[in-house]
Scaffold this motif. Structure first.
Motif, PDB file in Angstrom:
ATOM      1  N   GLN A 224       1.536   0.441 -13.963  1.00  0.00           N
ATOM      2  CA  GLN A 224       1.604   1.489 -12.938  1.00  0.00           C
ATOM      3  C   GLN A 224       2.552   2.588 -13.368  1.00  0.00           C
TER       4      GLN A 224
ATOM      5  N   ASN B 158      -2.939  -2.840   0.718  1.00  0.00           N
ATOM      6  CA  ASN B 158      -2.615  -2.460  -0.653  1.00  0.00           C
ATOM      7  C   ASN B 158      -3.423  -3.295  -1.639  1.00  0.00           C
ATOM      8  N   GLU B 159      -3.298  -4.616  -1.551  1.00  0.00           N
ATOM      9  CA  GLU B 159      -4.112  -5.428  -2.451  1.00  0.00           C
ATOM     10  C   GLU B 159      -4.281  -6.838  -1.928  1.00  0.00           C
TER      11      GLU B 159
ATOM     12  N   GLU C   7      -3.817   6.559  -6.812  1.00  0.00           N
ATOM     13  CA  GLU C   7      -3.631   6.280  -5.393  1.00  0.00           C
ATOM     14  C   GLU C   7      -2.659   7.265  -4.795  1.00  0.00           C
ATOM     15  N   GLY C   8      -2.983   7.802  -3.651  1.00  0.00           N
ATOM     16  CA  GLY C   8      -2.035   8.644  -2.936  1.00  0.00           C
ATOM     17  C   GLY C   8      -0.854   7.794  -2.512  1.00  0.00           C
ATOM     18  N   PHE C   9       0.336   8.386  -2.500  1.00  0.00           N
ATOM     19  CA  PHE C   9       1.544   7.659  -2.135  1.00  0.00           C
ATOM     20  C   PHE C   9       1.559   7.435  -0.621  1.00  0.00           C
ATOM     21  N   VAL C  10       1.749   6.182  -0.214  1.00  0.00           N
ATOM     22  CA  VAL C  10       1.750   5.844   1.212  1.00  0.00           C
ATOM     23  C   VAL C  10       3.206   5.834   1.710  1.00  0.00           C
TER      24      VAL C  10
ATOM     25  N   ILE D 132       0.286   7.420  -7.384  1.00  0.00           N
ATOM     26  CA  ILE D 132       0.572   6.332  -8.332  1.00  0.00           C
ATOM     27  C   ILE D 132      -0.687   6.063  -9.140  1.00  0.00           C
TER      28      ILE D 132
ATOM     29  N   ALA E 139      -4.924   3.197   0.821  1.00  0.00           N
ATOM     30  CA  ALA E 139      -4.377   4.481   0.378  1.00  0.00           C
ATOM     31  C   ALA E 139      -5.556   5.322  -0.109  1.00  0.00           C
TER      32      ALA E 139
ATOM     33  N   GLY F  61       4.035  -4.629 -10.410  1.00  0.00           N
ATOM     34  CA  GLY F  61       4.371  -3.256 -10.784  1.00  0.00           C
ATOM     35  C   GLY F  61       4.017  -2.907 -12.225  1.00  0.00           C
TER      36      GLY F  61
ATOM     37  N   GLU G  25       6.720  -3.185   4.029  1.00  0.00           N
ATOM     38  CA  GLU G  25       5.610  -3.885   3.373  1.00  0.00           C
ATOM     39  C   GLU G  25       5.479  -5.259   3.998  1.00  0.00           C
TER      40      GLU G  25
ATOM     41  N   HIS H 155      10.996  -6.018  -2.174  1.00  0.00           N
ATOM     42  CA  HIS H 155      10.908  -6.156  -3.631  1.00  0.00           C
ATOM     43  C   HIS H 155      12.144  -5.556  -4.300  1.00  0.00           C
TER      44      HIS H 155
ATOM     45  N   PHE I 240       5.210   4.374   3.562  1.00  0.00           N
ATOM     46  CA  PHE I 240       5.270   3.209   4.448  1.00  0.00           C
ATOM     47  C   PHE I 240       6.659   2.968   5.030  1.00  0.00           C
TER      48      PHE I 240
ATOM     49  N   HIS J  10      10.288  -4.294  -8.639  1.00  0.00           N
ATOM     50  CA  HIS J  10       8.857  -4.608  -8.557  1.00  0.00           C
ATOM     51  C   HIS J  10       8.552  -6.099  -8.417  1.00  0.00           C
TER      52      HIS J  10
HETATM   53  P1  AMP Z   1       1.020  -3.265  -6.395  1.00  0.00           P
HETATM   54  O1  AMP Z   1       1.052  -3.749  -7.801  1.00  0.00           O
HETATM   55  O2  AMP Z   1      -0.213  -2.513  -6.043  1.00  0.00           O
HETATM   56  O3  AMP Z   1       1.316  -4.386  -5.430  1.00  0.00           O
HETATM   57  O4  AMP Z   1       2.239  -2.259  -6.222  1.00  0.00           O
HETATM   58  C1  AMP Z   1       3.586  -2.652  -6.413  1.00  0.00           C
HETATM   59  C2  AMP Z   1       4.517  -1.928  -5.440  1.00  0.00           C
HETATM   60  O5  AMP Z   1       4.448  -0.516  -5.638  1.00  0.00           O
HETATM   61  C3  AMP Z   1       4.134  -2.141  -3.982  1.00  0.00           C
HETATM   62  O6  AMP Z   1       4.665  -3.343  -3.493  1.00  0.00           O
HETATM   63  C4  AMP Z   1       4.743  -0.899  -3.341  1.00  0.00           C
HETATM   64  O7  AMP Z   1       6.128  -1.064  -3.132  1.00  0.00           O
HETATM   65  C5  AMP Z   1       4.522   0.163  -4.390  1.00  0.00           C
HETATM   66  N1  AMP Z   1       3.254   0.861  -4.143  1.00  0.00           N
HETATM   67  C6  AMP Z   1       2.046   0.514  -4.651  1.00  0.00           C
HETATM   68  N2  AMP Z   1       1.092   1.348  -4.244  1.00  0.00           N
HETATM   69  C7  AMP Z   1       1.678   2.275  -3.453  1.00  0.00           C
HETATM   70  C8  AMP Z   1       1.208   3.412  -2.728  1.00  0.00           C
HETATM   71  N3  AMP Z   1      -0.066   3.805  -2.759  1.00  0.00           N
HETATM   72  N4  AMP Z   1       2.113   4.118  -1.995  1.00  0.00           N
HETATM   73  C9  AMP Z   1       3.418   3.746  -1.975  1.00  0.00           C
HETATM   74  N5  AMP Z   1       3.924   2.692  -2.654  1.00  0.00           N
HETATM   75  C10 AMP Z   1       3.078   1.959  -3.375  1.00  0.00           C
END
Ligand code: AMP
Length: 368
Positions: free
Chosen positions: A156, A269-270, A180-183, A143, A120, A153, A188, A211, A185, A214
């Motif tokens: 965040q 994402n991670e 982070e810009g919103f993706v 985000i 992102a 989650g 997942e 999910h 998607f 979260h």
């Molecule tokens: P994370 O802790 O980075 O895994 O984020 C938790 C959840 O938030 C992810 O599984 C996504 O559903 C959502 N998410 C995180 N980052 C983004 C993003 N940049 N754009 C859209 N959804 C996101």
């Protein structure tokens, strides 16, 4: 180099991931020594030794590492100093580079980009003023995520509109973060990948994750991706572990962009430098599951086959979901795994069930 059967593995962390690692190690005739500060450690019940001490107890850490042939961990927030103390006494796998990369979202994102893999859009937000500047370049929705110690989650805050910046900054505890810009998607997915001491990799089929609040609710194996996209996802995961000179199993979480997108449809994402909840299905649907694969890798054994013999849907049993255990065991295609936790607190992962289906016949993720 190779740790033979009878060898001893030290595992930092006493939760369900440590428990399933210890069970897999026992299957191969290896012994586990768990190290954790917690009183009730699901992993300790199935391991031959337990050290109950803090992650900052240098003497206890040194004694623990001296008692084993290799040290691994079940959580990525192992402090760097802890890893350094352990590494002076035993090999630590995966190594310090993987921990340092996965513990800090800014470092992690830069590393992924340096591998030529898409993320992102992101910007460093060391302070409140930097958040306004980042919002100008990245825009909303976005985000805000703390650089360190975020999971499921936590840490965040979504910023739907630039006017939400102050609230979001307060929500994450006014600490160093990234924006982070919103993706947008479509789904997942994740890839569980293993890399051996010999540098060989084995990636499982990409899976789709759903999910709720979260927390991972269900994993569909395989994800409904066409073959070339699935290959690309596996290749991305393999590239990441190779670049980190990684040894062990890693979970790589990705977003799949809609088919109309230009360029690659996969955005990382991670990464999780450990066995991963979205890989639990592999125990029942693959000849060699992620837990055994991790044990093989850290002991210097050749990796096993990651081929899937069945389709699968893995469902986490969270809180009181576990009360359905008796009904679940009566299902002919269900494999139940319980973590031995006494108290079914809301949001607590108590176990999981993997339901198997013939290849090509898993229910779609809309049949709930
Ligand atoms: P994370 O802790 O980075 O895994 O984020 C938790 C959840 O938030 C992810 O599984 C996504 O559903 C959502 N998410 C995180 N980052 C983004 C993003 N940049 N754009 C859209 N959804 C996101």
């Amino acid at each position: 180099m190779l740790i033979p059967p009878g060898g001893r593995i030290g595992i930092l962390g006493g939760g369900q991931l440590g428990r399933m690692l210890a069970l897999a190690a026992a299957e191969l005739g290896l012994q586990c020594h768990i190290y954790c500060p917690d009183e009730d450690a699901p992993a300790a019940e199935v391991a031959s030794r337990l050290t109950r001490a803090g992650y900052d107890d240098a003497d206890a850490l040194a004694r623990f590492a001296d008692s084993v042939d290799v040290v691994t961990y079940e959580f990525e927030n192992v402090p760097a100093e802890t890893a350094a103390i352990l590494a002076a006494h035993a090999p630590v796998r995966p190594g310090a580079k993987a921990l340092a990369t996965a513990q800090d979202r800014f470092v992690e994102k830069n590393f992924i980009v340096s591998c030529g893999i898409q993320t992102a859009p992101f910007a460093d937000v060391p302070d409140r003023a930097a958040l306004d500047a980042a919002l100008k370049t990245i825009g909303a929705p976005a985000i805000l995520k703390t650089r360190r110690f975020g999971y499921d989650g936590k840490g965040q805050a979504k910023i739907a509109d630039t006017a939400d910046a102050a609230t979001a900054w307060a929500d994450i505890g006014a600490q160093p973060a990234i924006l982070e810009g919103f993706v947008p998607f479509e789904r997942e997915v994740s890839v569980i990948v293993a890399r051996g001491l010999d540098g060989k990799t084995a990636a499982y089929d990409p899976v789709e994750n759903v999910h709720t609040n979260h927390i991972l609710d269900r994993t569909y194996a395989p994800a409904a991706l066409d073959a070339s996209l699935a290959d690309e996802a596996r290749a991305i995961a393999a590239k990441i572990v190779a670049e980190l000179d990684y040894v062990g199993v890693m979970g790589v979480e990705m977003f799949v962009l809609p088919a109309t997108s230009r360029g690659s449809r996969l955005v990382v994402n991670e990464i999780a430098p450990r066995v991963h909840n979205s890989g639990h299905w592999t125990t029942d649907a693959c000849l060699v599951g992620q837990f055994e694969q991790h044990i093989r890798a850290i002991c210097g054994w050749p990796l096993g086959s990651a081929a899937r013999h069945s389709d699968a849907v893995m469902t986490n049993l969270i809180g009181r979901d576990v009360d359905a255990w008796a009904k679940i065991i009566a299902e002919p295609n269900a494999a139940l795994h319980l973590y031995g936790k006494a108290e079914a607190r809301p949001g607590r992962k108590m176990g999981h069930v993997t339901r198997l289906y013939p290849l090509g016949h898993r229910p779609s993720n809309t049949d709930r």
